[in-house]
Design an enzyme around this catalytic site. Structure first.
Site, PDB file in Angstrom:
ATOM      1  N   ASP A 135       0.856  -1.184   0.000  1.00  0.00           N
ATOM      2  CA  ASP A 135       0.000   0.000   0.000  1.00  0.00           C
ATOM      3  C   ASP A 135       0.895   1.238   0.000  1.00  0.00           C
ATOM      4  O   ASP A 135       1.761   1.382   0.859  1.00  0.00           O
ATOM      5  CB  ASP A 135      -0.887  -0.021   1.251  1.00  0.00           C
ATOM      6  CG  ASP A 135      -2.070   0.924   1.129  1.00  0.00           C
ATOM      7  OD1 ASP A 135      -2.028   1.809   0.260  1.00  0.00           O
ATOM      8  OD2 ASP A 135      -3.027   0.779   1.906  1.00  0.00           O
ATOM      9  N   TYR A 137       1.363   5.501  -0.042  1.00  0.00           N
ATOM     10  CA  TYR A 137       0.800   6.837   0.125  1.00  0.00           C
ATOM     11  C   TYR A 137       1.071   7.599  -1.170  1.00  0.00           C
ATOM     12  O   TYR A 137       2.009   8.384  -1.275  1.00  0.00           O
ATOM     13  CB  TYR A 137       1.457   7.562   1.301  1.00  0.00           C
ATOM     14  CG  TYR A 137       1.101   7.034   2.664  1.00  0.00           C
ATOM     15  CD1 TYR A 137      -0.199   7.158   3.148  1.00  0.00           C
ATOM     16  CD2 TYR A 137       2.057   6.427   3.483  1.00  0.00           C
ATOM     17  CE1 TYR A 137      -0.542   6.686   4.407  1.00  0.00           C
ATOM     18  CE2 TYR A 137       1.726   5.954   4.739  1.00  0.00           C
ATOM     19  CZ  TYR A 137       0.426   6.083   5.195  1.00  0.00           C
ATOM     20  OH  TYR A 137       0.097   5.618   6.434  1.00  0.00           O
ATOM     21  N   HIS A 142      -2.970  12.875   1.143  1.00  0.00           N
ATOM     22  CA  HIS A 142      -3.227  11.768   2.053  1.00  0.00           C
ATOM     23  C   HIS A 142      -2.026  11.531   2.970  1.00  0.00           C
ATOM     24  O   HIS A 142      -2.169  11.343   4.184  1.00  0.00           O
ATOM     25  CB  HIS A 142      -3.540  10.500   1.256  1.00  0.00           C
ATOM     26  CG  HIS A 142      -3.769   9.282   2.102  1.00  0.00           C
ATOM     27  ND1 HIS A 142      -4.647   9.268   3.153  1.00  0.00           N
ATOM     28  CD2 HIS A 142      -3.223   8.033   2.049  1.00  0.00           C
ATOM     29  CE1 HIS A 142      -4.633   8.065   3.727  1.00  0.00           C
ATOM     30  NE2 HIS A 142      -3.773   7.307   3.080  1.00  0.00           N
ATOM     31  N   GLU A 208     -11.391   5.506   3.051  1.00  0.00           N
ATOM     32  CA  GLU A 208     -10.534   6.043   1.999  1.00  0.00           C
ATOM     33  C   GLU A 208     -10.953   5.476   0.645  1.00  0.00           C
ATOM     34  O   GLU A 208     -11.433   4.354   0.546  1.00  0.00           O
ATOM     35  CB  GLU A 208      -9.062   5.680   2.252  1.00  0.00           C
ATOM     36  CG  GLU A 208      -8.512   6.185   3.580  1.00  0.00           C
ATOM     37  CD  GLU A 208      -7.125   5.632   3.847  1.00  0.00           C
ATOM     38  OE1 GLU A 208      -6.489   5.138   2.884  1.00  0.00           O
ATOM     39  OE2 GLU A 208      -6.678   5.682   5.002  1.00  0.00           O
ATOM     40  N   GLU A 210      -9.461   4.097  -2.607  1.00  0.00           N
ATOM     41  CA  GLU A 210      -8.176   3.550  -3.023  1.00  0.00           C
ATOM     42  C   GLU A 210      -8.214   3.149  -4.501  1.00  0.00           C
ATOM     43  O   GLU A 210      -9.270   2.859  -5.058  1.00  0.00           O
ATOM     44  CB  GLU A 210      -7.847   2.302  -2.194  1.00  0.00           C
ATOM     45  CG  GLU A 210      -7.858   2.513  -0.692  1.00  0.00           C
ATOM     46  CD  GLU A 210      -6.496   2.874  -0.140  1.00  0.00           C
ATOM     47  OE1 GLU A 210      -5.538   2.927  -0.948  1.00  0.00           O
ATOM     48  OE2 GLU A 210      -6.386   3.090   1.076  1.00  0.00           O
TER      49      GLU A 210
END
Length: 234
Positions: A135, A137, A142, A208, A210
């Site tokens: 994952d 950023y 964010h 969120e 994504e």
């Protein structure tokens, strides 16, 4: 290889609403449970689900090098591993079969009853077996918001983020299909004024939006993929 399936002038003999997210130019791949409780790999055009396992068994993918069971599995992993050339051959063939100028399946009532499903006759499944995920950023905003929570506003964005977005491994066992109720996480928190933590449900839940992509079984350990070739493995 050209993607003839993406031709904007194509139209399907299946009904497709003008505002549909699934015109014949889309042709996504997924896994669903049929009305007969059979798990199959499929696709969708308009509001019609298409059983690719049945379509393959009936010979509609003849000429494309596919194993007999490629669409009879409960995940897309093997199909993904076949690579972009195979995906495009299959997607182009599906577009041809359901093009409004092709009568091969359109006029075959018996085969249509086997291959086509209403959306209320199927149940979507998690489409891939996920061994691991990373994952990132990827959004500066964010990364700044999360950094503010942990390090305060003055030290929100870590300097290395400006050179390479920060990534970390996630817990793939928690990935579930859409429509499954979400349980509030439980863990230790330290209430204001307390000296020892307490165990219980979280006070806040973060939502969120994504974006994700899946990569193929592409490289051997220690052998990197050049950036210029990355799209071939996504």
């Amino acid at each position: 290889m050209s993607i003839s399936a993406n031709n904007p002038d194509r139209a399907s003999w299946l009904h497709v609403d003008k505002n549909s997210d699934f015109p014949i130019q889309n042709i996504p791949f997924g896994v669903f449970l049929t009305r007969d409780d059979i798990v199959t790999i499929g696709t969708r055009i308009g509001d019609t689900a298409i059983d690719l396992g049945a379509l393959h068994q009936l010979g509609y993918f003849d000429g494309i090098p596919l194993t007999d069971d490629i669409f009879l599995q409960d995940t897309l992993n093997d199909f993904i591993a076949d690579g972009r050339k195979t995906w495009r051959l299959v997607r182009n063939r599906i577009a041809d079969i359901f093009d409004d100028t092709d009568d091969t399946l359109k006029n075959n009532k018996k085969n249509k009853e086997i291959v086509l499903f209403r959306l209320d006759e199927i149940e979507m499944q998690l489409p891939v077996q996920i061994g691991d995920y990373t994952d990132f950023y990827a959004s500066k905003e964010h990364a700044t918001n999360v950094g503010t929570m942990f390090r305060g506003k003055d030290n929100a964005l870590m300097p290395n983020w400006l050179h390479l977005p920060v990534g970390y491994h996630g817990r793939s066992s928690s990935i579930i299909p859409s429509g499954i109720p979400i349980h509030r996480p439980q863990g230790q928190t330290l209430p204001a004024g307390a000296t020892v933590p307490t165990f219980g449900p979280s006070n806040l839940v973060d939502f969120e939006l994504e974006m994700a992509f899946i990569t193929t079984d592409a490289n051997d350990l220690g052998e990197p993929i050049p950036i210029s070739e990355a799209e071939e493995y996504i």
